[in-house]
Design a protein around this motif. Structure first.
Motif, PDB file in Angstrom:
ATOM      1  N   TRP A  53      -6.295  -4.474   2.978  1.00  0.00           N
ATOM      2  CA  TRP A  53      -5.258  -5.305   1.961  1.00  0.00           C
ATOM      3  C   TRP A  53      -4.500  -6.669   2.911  1.00  0.00           C
ATOM      4  O   TRP A  53      -4.423  -7.480   2.421  1.00  0.00           O
ATOM      5  CB  TRP A  53      -4.216  -4.416   1.676  1.00  0.00           C
ATOM      6  N   PHE A  85      -1.042  -3.691  -5.354  1.00  0.00           N
ATOM      7  CA  PHE A  85      -1.508  -4.852  -6.400  1.00  0.00           C
ATOM      8  C   PHE A  85      -0.764  -5.876  -6.027  1.00  0.00           C
ATOM      9  O   PHE A  85       0.288  -5.921  -5.651  1.00  0.00           O
ATOM     10  CB  PHE A  85      -1.438  -4.204  -7.721  1.00  0.00           C
ATOM     11  N   HIS A 129       0.471   5.789  -1.919  1.00  0.00           N
ATOM     12  CA  HIS A 129      -0.218   6.640  -2.638  1.00  0.00           C
ATOM     13  C   HIS A 129       0.797   7.443  -3.509  1.00  0.00           C
ATOM     14  O   HIS A 129       2.004   7.679  -2.938  1.00  0.00           O
ATOM     15  CB  HIS A 129      -1.042   7.325  -2.065  1.00  0.00           C
ATOM     16  N   LEU A 160      -6.260  -5.772  -6.349  1.00  0.00           N
ATOM     17  CA  LEU A 160      -5.834  -4.205  -6.214  1.00  0.00           C
ATOM     18  C   LEU A 160      -6.639  -3.626  -5.180  1.00  0.00           C
ATOM     19  O   LEU A 160      -7.740  -3.828  -4.810  1.00  0.00           O
ATOM     20  CB  LEU A 160      -6.064  -3.495  -7.827  1.00  0.00           C
ATOM     21  N   LEU A 161      -5.891  -3.027  -4.263  1.00  0.00           N
ATOM     22  CA  LEU A 161      -6.294  -2.078  -3.344  1.00  0.00           C
ATOM     23  C   LEU A 161      -6.807  -0.674  -3.921  1.00  0.00           C
ATOM     24  O   LEU A 161      -5.495  -0.235  -4.660  1.00  0.00           O
ATOM     25  CB  LEU A 161      -5.420  -1.971  -1.958  1.00  0.00           C
ATOM     26  N   SER A 162      -7.727  -0.378  -3.745  1.00  0.00           N
ATOM     27  CA  SER A 162      -8.119   1.009  -3.974  1.00  0.00           C
ATOM     28  C   SER A 162      -8.833   1.970  -3.359  1.00  0.00           C
ATOM     29  O   SER A 162     -10.058   1.639  -3.033  1.00  0.00           O
ATOM     30  CB  SER A 162      -9.200   1.117  -5.614  1.00  0.00           C
ATOM     31  N   PRO A 173       0.786  -1.258  -0.186  1.00  0.00           N
ATOM     32  CA  PRO A 173      -0.261   0.121  -0.061  1.00  0.00           C
ATOM     33  C   PRO A 173       0.940   1.310  -0.205  1.00  0.00           C
ATOM     34  O   PRO A 173       1.952   1.377   0.764  1.00  0.00           O
ATOM     35  CB  PRO A 173      -0.764  -0.190   1.283  1.00  0.00           C
ATOM     36  N   VAL A 230      -6.501   4.753 -10.630  1.00  0.00           N
ATOM     37  CA  VAL A 230      -6.565   5.462  -8.859  1.00  0.00           C
ATOM     38  C   VAL A 230      -6.090   6.783  -9.138  1.00  0.00           C
ATOM     39  O   VAL A 230      -4.980   6.995  -9.604  1.00  0.00           O
ATOM     40  CB  VAL A 230      -5.721   4.317  -8.267  1.00  0.00           C
ATOM     41  N   ASP A 262      -4.663   5.692  -1.427  1.00  0.00           N
ATOM     42  CA  ASP A 262      -4.215   4.277  -1.285  1.00  0.00           C
ATOM     43  C   ASP A 262      -4.304   3.160  -2.217  1.00  0.00           C
ATOM     44  O   ASP A 262      -5.444   3.071  -2.613  1.00  0.00           O
ATOM     45  CB  ASP A 262      -4.046   3.960   0.079  1.00  0.00           C
ATOM     46  N   HIS A 263      -3.435   2.665  -2.509  1.00  0.00           N
ATOM     47  CA  HIS A 263      -3.309   1.563  -3.432  1.00  0.00           C
ATOM     48  C   HIS A 263      -2.243   0.642  -3.365  1.00  0.00           C
ATOM     49  O   HIS A 263      -1.328   0.876  -2.976  1.00  0.00           O
ATOM     50  CB  HIS A 263      -3.581   1.790  -4.986  1.00  0.00           C
TER      51      HIS A 263
END
Length: 164
Positions: free
Chosen positions: A159, A102, A60, A77-79, A58, A94, A99-100
């Motif tokens: 996540w 993968f 950004h 994917l975290l979005s 994670p 994104v 925050d993201h």
């Protein structure tokens, strides 16, 4: 909102044989075009993740959006607070500040085209990650370059739970 007007006059053509490759095994990264070659318009990489491999933890970007296009396979994917499962042909974009993360979905492979726009010089960032992987520099060294590469590390319980 500001408009980025790219400053380059010729097409950017990267032949497969000319792309720098970093890593191997479960995680392979092909560096396609960095910000300097596209007049600041974008940076782009091709990531191949095998057998559920992690891509990025994670984080950004404060100044850039990040686009993930699934060329093949299945990825998680975290979005923001959402964990998305994406398959071949799916697109996730994104926005800056969100925050993201993968990874390939558990037990799956994923081929992902990643585009960051406006571009940030990131190839050296990926080379830095490779030096960490080979034990040449400590992982904490990334904290010193967060602003330089517009990559700010965060954490996400959602996540962590999804990645188990």
């Amino acid at each position: 909102m500001s408009l980025v007007v790219p400053a380059f006059d010729d097409s950017v053509i990267v032949r497969s044989t000319d792309a720098e490759t970093i890593g191997g095994g479960p995680t392979t990264l092909r560096l396609l075009a960095d910000s300097s070659s596209t007049g600041g318009a974008l940076s782009t990489q091709h990531v191949r993740l095998l057998d559920g491999a992690d891509g990025a933890a994670p984080h950004h970007h404060s100044r850039s959006a990040e686009l993930f296009y699934l060329l093949d396979g299945t990825a998680q994917l975290l979005s923001g607070d959402q964990v998305v499962t994406a398959g071949r042909g799916d697109l996730v974009v994104v926005p800056p500040g969100l925050d993201h993360a993968f990874a390939a979905a558990p037990g799956e492979n994923a081929d992902i085209l990643i585009v960051i726009t406006p571009g940030v010089e990131r190839f050296e960032y990926f080379r830095h990650l490779e030096r960490i992987a080979y034990g040449k520099v400590p992982p904490e060294s990334l904290l010193d370059v967060q602003e330089l590469y517009d990559t700010y590390f965060t954490s996400s319980e959602r996540w962590s739970a999804a990645r188990g």
